[in-house]
Design a protein around this motif. Structure first.
Motif, PDB file in Angstrom:
ATOM      1  N   UNK A 127       0.817  -1.290   0.033  1.00 12.61           N
ATOM      2  CA  UNK A 127       0.025  -0.154  -0.089  1.00 12.61           C
ATOM      3  C   UNK A 127       0.979   1.263  -0.159  1.00 12.61           C
ATOM      4  N   UNK A 128       1.804   1.180   0.846  1.00 14.11           N
ATOM      5  CA  UNK A 128       2.729   2.674   0.949  1.00 14.11           C
ATOM      6  C   UNK A 128       4.211   2.323   0.499  1.00 14.11           C
ATOM      7  N   UNK A 129       4.184   1.715  -0.617  1.00 13.73           N
ATOM      8  CA  UNK A 129       5.446   1.535  -1.340  1.00 13.73           C
ATOM      9  C   UNK A 129       5.920   2.944  -1.822  1.00 13.73           C
ATOM     10  N   UNK A 130       5.209   3.895  -2.147  1.00 13.50           N
ATOM     11  CA  UNK A 130       5.501   4.970  -2.988  1.00 13.50           C
ATOM     12  C   UNK A 130       5.618   6.241  -1.828  1.00 13.50           C
ATOM     13  N   UNK A 131       5.309   5.844  -0.617  1.00 18.67           N
ATOM     14  CA  UNK A 131       5.342   6.813   0.392  1.00 18.67           C
ATOM     15  C   UNK A 131       6.740   6.981   0.900  1.00 18.67           C
ATOM     16  N   UNK A 132       7.146   8.230   1.311  1.00 16.77           N
ATOM     17  CA  UNK A 132       8.469   8.518   1.933  1.00 16.77           C
ATOM     18  C   UNK A 132       8.410   8.054   3.402  1.00 16.77           C
ATOM     19  N   UNK A 133       9.595   7.964   3.994  1.00 22.85           N
ATOM     20  CA  UNK A 133       9.629   7.630   5.319  1.00 22.85           C
ATOM     21  C   UNK A 133       9.036   8.427   6.157  1.00 22.85           C
ATOM     22  N   UNK A 134       9.243   9.896   5.980  1.00 22.60           N
ATOM     23  CA  UNK A 134       8.486  10.927   6.562  1.00 22.60           C
ATOM     24  C   UNK A 134       6.938  10.821   6.610  1.00 22.60           C
ATOM     25  N   UNK A 135       6.399  10.611   5.297  1.00 24.07           N
ATOM     26  CA  UNK A 135       4.943  10.405   5.185  1.00 24.07           C
ATOM     27  C   UNK A 135       4.618   9.025   5.997  1.00 24.07           C
ATOM     28  N   UNK A 136       5.238   7.882   5.807  1.00 23.86           N
ATOM     29  CA  UNK A 136       4.993   6.876   6.559  1.00 23.86           C
ATOM     30  C   UNK A 136       5.111   7.131   8.029  1.00 23.86           C
ATOM     31  N   UNK A 137       5.667   7.677   8.518  1.00 19.39           N
ATOM     32  CA  UNK A 137       6.135   8.045  10.037  1.00 19.39           C
ATOM     33  C   UNK A 137       4.744   9.169  10.594  1.00 19.39           C
ATOM     34  N   UNK A 138       4.464  10.166   9.565  1.00 17.59           N
ATOM     35  CA  UNK A 138       3.535  10.933  10.111  1.00 17.59           C
ATOM     36  C   UNK A 138       2.114  10.226   9.857  1.00 17.59           C
ATOM     37  N   UNK A 139       1.976   9.474   8.902  1.00 18.31           N
ATOM     38  CA  UNK A 139       0.631   8.584   8.954  1.00 18.31           C
ATOM     39  C   UNK A 139       0.351   7.816  10.274  1.00 18.31           C
ATOM     40  N   UNK A 140       1.502   6.966  10.374  1.00 21.10           N
ATOM     41  CA  UNK A 140       1.494   6.184  11.580  1.00 21.10           C
ATOM     42  C   UNK A 140       1.299   6.762  12.947  1.00 21.10           C
ATOM     43  N   UNK A 141       1.854   8.021  13.090  1.00 19.74           N
ATOM     44  CA  UNK A 141       1.884   8.789  14.192  1.00 19.74           C
ATOM     45  C   UNK A 141       0.274   9.307  14.253  1.00 19.74           C
ATOM     46  N   UNK A 142      -0.051   9.532  13.437  1.00 25.41           N
ATOM     47  CA  UNK A 142      -1.549  10.197  13.581  1.00 25.41           C
ATOM     48  C   UNK A 142      -2.525   9.116  13.820  1.00 25.41           C
ATOM     49  N   UNK A 143      -2.287   8.186  13.091  1.00 22.30           N
ATOM     50  CA  UNK A 143      -3.453   6.945  13.433  1.00 22.30           C
ATOM     51  C   UNK A 143      -3.155   6.355  14.810  1.00 22.30           C
TER      52      UNK A 143
END
Length: 155
Positions: A127-143
Motif C-alpha cells: 500500500x505505501x511503497x511509494x510513500x516517503x519515510x517521513x510520510x509513513x511516520x506521519x501517517x503512523x503517528x496520526x493513526x
C-alpha cells in the motif's frame, strides 16, 4: 447534505471507513485463499484470545471472550470447541475457581497468527511503497494518536 460533506470531520471519517473497509476486504479475500482449516470466524476468535492474553496470560474466561467479540456465550463456546478440536485453542482450569475454564492459545495458533501477520505486513508494505519515510511516520503517528483518543472515549 452538501454542507456536511464539505467539513473536515466528515471527510476524515469517510476516508477512515473507506480505508478500513478496503483493507478488510482485501485481507479477507487473501486470508480465505490462504486459510487451510480455519473459517474467518474461527480465525477472529483465535486472534481475539491471543490479543486478550497479552493482558491476561493465564487465559480468558469464556464469558469475557464472548463479551469482547460481541457474541453470545453459546456461539463462542461452539467456536472454541471447534478450535480446541483443531488444536489452535485449549481449555485450562481456572486456578482461582475450579468450576471455571479459561481459554488460551496453543503453539499451533501462534504459528498461524504469525503467518497472518506476515500477510498483513506484506499488504501494508504494498500500500505505501511509494510513500516517503517521513510520510509513513506521519501517517503512523496520526493513526496511533487517533487510536489512543478512541480508546480514551471508550472509558
Amino acid at each position: 447534505m452538501e454542507e456536511i460533506q464539505q467539513t473536515q470531520s466528515y471527510r476524515m471519517w469517510r476516508a477512515l471507513f473507506s480505508v478500513q473497509g478496503g483493507i478488510t476486504d482485501v485481507l479477507l479475500a487473501r486470508f480465505i485463499n490462504e486459510a487451510k482449516d480455519l473459517s474467518l470466524k474461527e480465525h477472529l476468535v483465535m486472534r481475539k484470545v491471543h490479543t486478550m492474553m497479552e493482558t491476561t496470560p493465564q487465559g480468558i474466561p469464556l464469558k469475557d471472550l464472548a463479551a469482547a467479540l460481541h457474541l453470545t456465550p453459546g456461539t463462542v463456546s461452539e467456536l472454541v470447541e471447534k478450535l480446541v478440536r483443531k488444536g489452535t485453542l485449549q481449555r485450562v482450569q481456572n486456578p482461582n475457581d475450579r468450576r471455571a475454564v479459561m481459554i488460551s492459545v496453543t503453539e499451533k495458533s501462534l504459528t498461524q497468527l504469525s503467518e497472518a501477520m506476515s500477510m498483513i505486513n506484506a499488504f501494508v508494505d504494498e500500500l505505501w511503497k511509494d510513500f516517503s519515510e517521513d510520510e509513513k511516520n506521519q501517517l503512523t503517528s496520526t493513526l496511533e494518536l487517533l487510536a489512543s483518543r478512541i480508546d480514551e472515549a471508550k472509558k
